[in-house]
Motif scaffolding. Structure first.
Motif, PDB file in Angstrom:
ATOM      1  N   LEU A  14       6.158  25.440  52.696  1.00 13.05           N
ATOM      2  CA  LEU A  14       5.080  24.592  52.190  1.00 13.05           C
ATOM      3  C   LEU A  14       4.276  25.286  51.103  1.00 13.05           C
ATOM      4  O   LEU A  14       3.931  24.683  50.087  1.00 13.05           O
ATOM      5  N   ARG A  15       3.973  26.557  51.301  1.00 17.58           N
ATOM      6  CA  ARG A  15       3.219  27.303  50.290  1.00 17.58           C
ATOM      7  C   ARG A  15       4.017  27.458  49.008  1.00 17.58           C
ATOM      8  O   ARG A  15       3.480  27.314  47.910  1.00 17.58           O
ATOM      9  N   GLY A  16       5.299  27.772  49.140  1.00 18.98           N
ATOM     10  CA  GLY A  16       6.138  27.936  47.957  1.00 18.98           C
ATOM     11  C   GLY A  16       6.243  26.657  47.146  1.00 18.98           C
ATOM     12  O   GLY A  16       6.146  26.679  45.923  1.00 18.98           O
ATOM     13  N   LEU A  39       8.972  19.088  54.086  1.00 20.33           N
ATOM     14  CA  LEU A  39       8.181  18.776  52.887  1.00 20.33           C
ATOM     15  C   LEU A  39       7.676  17.340  52.933  1.00 20.33           C
ATOM     16  O   LEU A  39       6.525  17.066  52.586  1.00 20.33           O
ATOM     17  N   GLN A  40       8.514  16.425  53.380  1.00 23.25           N
ATOM     18  CA  GLN A  40       8.095  15.032  53.489  1.00 23.25           C
ATOM     19  C   GLN A  40       6.983  14.866  54.523  1.00 23.25           C
ATOM     20  O   GLN A  40       6.045  14.092  54.309  1.00 23.25           O
ATOM     21  N   MET A  41       7.084  15.575  55.626  1.00 20.53           N
ATOM     22  CA  MET A  41       6.043  15.490  56.651  1.00 20.53           C
ATOM     23  C   MET A  41       4.714  16.012  56.105  1.00 20.53           C
ATOM     24  O   MET A  41       3.661  15.414  56.335  1.00 20.53           O
ATOM     25  N   LYS A  42       4.762  17.113  55.371  1.00 23.48           N
ATOM     26  CA  LYS A  42       3.544  17.660  54.764  1.00 23.48           C
ATOM     27  C   LYS A  42       2.951  16.667  53.771  1.00 23.48           C
ATOM     28  O   LYS A  42       1.730  16.460  53.732  1.00 23.48           O
ATOM     29  N   ALA A  88       3.046  13.608  53.963  1.00 22.15           N
ATOM     30  CA  ALA A  88       2.438  12.539  54.761  1.00 22.15           C
ATOM     31  C   ALA A  88       1.184  13.006  55.484  1.00 22.15           C
ATOM     32  O   ALA A  88       0.562  12.232  56.210  1.00 22.15           O
ATOM     33  N   GLY A  89       0.819  14.287  55.313  1.00 17.73           N
ATOM     34  CA  GLY A  89      -0.422  14.788  55.890  1.00 17.73           C
ATOM     35  C   GLY A  89      -0.290  15.568  57.178  1.00 17.73           C
ATOM     36  O   GLY A  89      -1.289  15.926  57.803  1.00 17.73           O
ATOM     37  N   SER A 134      -1.223  10.913  47.279  1.00 22.35           N
ATOM     38  CA  SER A 134      -2.528  11.434  47.688  1.00 22.35           C
ATOM     39  C   SER A 134      -2.806  12.859  47.227  1.00 22.35           C
ATOM     40  O   SER A 134      -3.930  13.320  47.309  1.00 22.35           O
ATOM     41  N   SER A 135      -1.786  13.574  46.749  1.00 18.66           N
ATOM     42  CA  SER A 135      -1.968  14.965  46.332  1.00 18.66           C
ATOM     43  C   SER A 135      -0.853  15.355  45.371  1.00 18.66           C
ATOM     44  O   SER A 135       0.150  14.647  45.245  1.00 18.66           O
ATOM     45  N   ALA A 136      -1.010  16.499  44.717  1.00 16.09           N
ATOM     46  CA  ALA A 136       0.046  17.008  43.839  1.00 16.09           C
ATOM     47  C   ALA A 136       1.309  17.289  44.644  1.00 16.09           C
ATOM     48  O   ALA A 136       2.429  17.054  44.174  1.00 16.09           O
TER      49      ALA A 136
END
Length: 137
Positions: A52-54, A25-28, A30-31, A86-88
């Motif tokens: 990630l989707r959940g 989740l942290q990697m996501k 970070a982009g 940068s995102s929700a």
């Protein structure tokens, strides 16, 4: 009815430990994309994509729950609230981490892994369908 006790190192209905999922989740946040995350963690693409989707589907609600915990634990919320990301998705991850760090600081469990604390706060339901529950009017 059968009850199962879940250690804080795990999340409900997930084979991977909270720290592994949290790292993804942290990697996501970070982009990083799901394929690179899966390769890095040694997990199937479909598994990581599911995490990630959940999380993304409930990011705003998750951020709200963890921000509420953070404010309740902190003496002065203006000093500890994470800056907008940068995102929700990234906002929700930041709220989870900040809340877990506040728990560690407040209760003196500094060695407790961040994502295990997050699992405890969510009662192991961080990625479970229907969590957090929506308010009823």
């Amino acid at each position: 009815m059968t009850h199962v006790l879940l250690p804080v190192s795990g999340l409900s209905r997930r084979a991977d430990m909270a720290e592994v999922i949290g790292a993804g989740l942290q990697m996501k946040a970070a982009g990083v994309g799901h394929r690179r995350i899966a390769d890095w963690l040694g997990r199937p693409y479909s598994t990581v994509r599911g995490w990630l989707r959940g999380f993304a589907a409930r990011a705003a609600s998750v951020a709200g729950v963890f921000t509420s915990h953070l404010v309740a634990l902190a003496g002065d919320p203006s000093l500890v609230l994470p800056a907008p990301a940068s995102s929700a998705f990234a906002d929700a991850v930041a709220a989870v981490i900040a809340s877990a760090m506040a728990v560690r600081d407040r209760f003196g469990v500094l060695a407790a892994p961040i994502w295990e604390v997050a699992s405890a706060i969510s009662r192991g339901l961080l990625l479970a369908p229907g969590w957090p529950p929506t308010s009823r009017r």
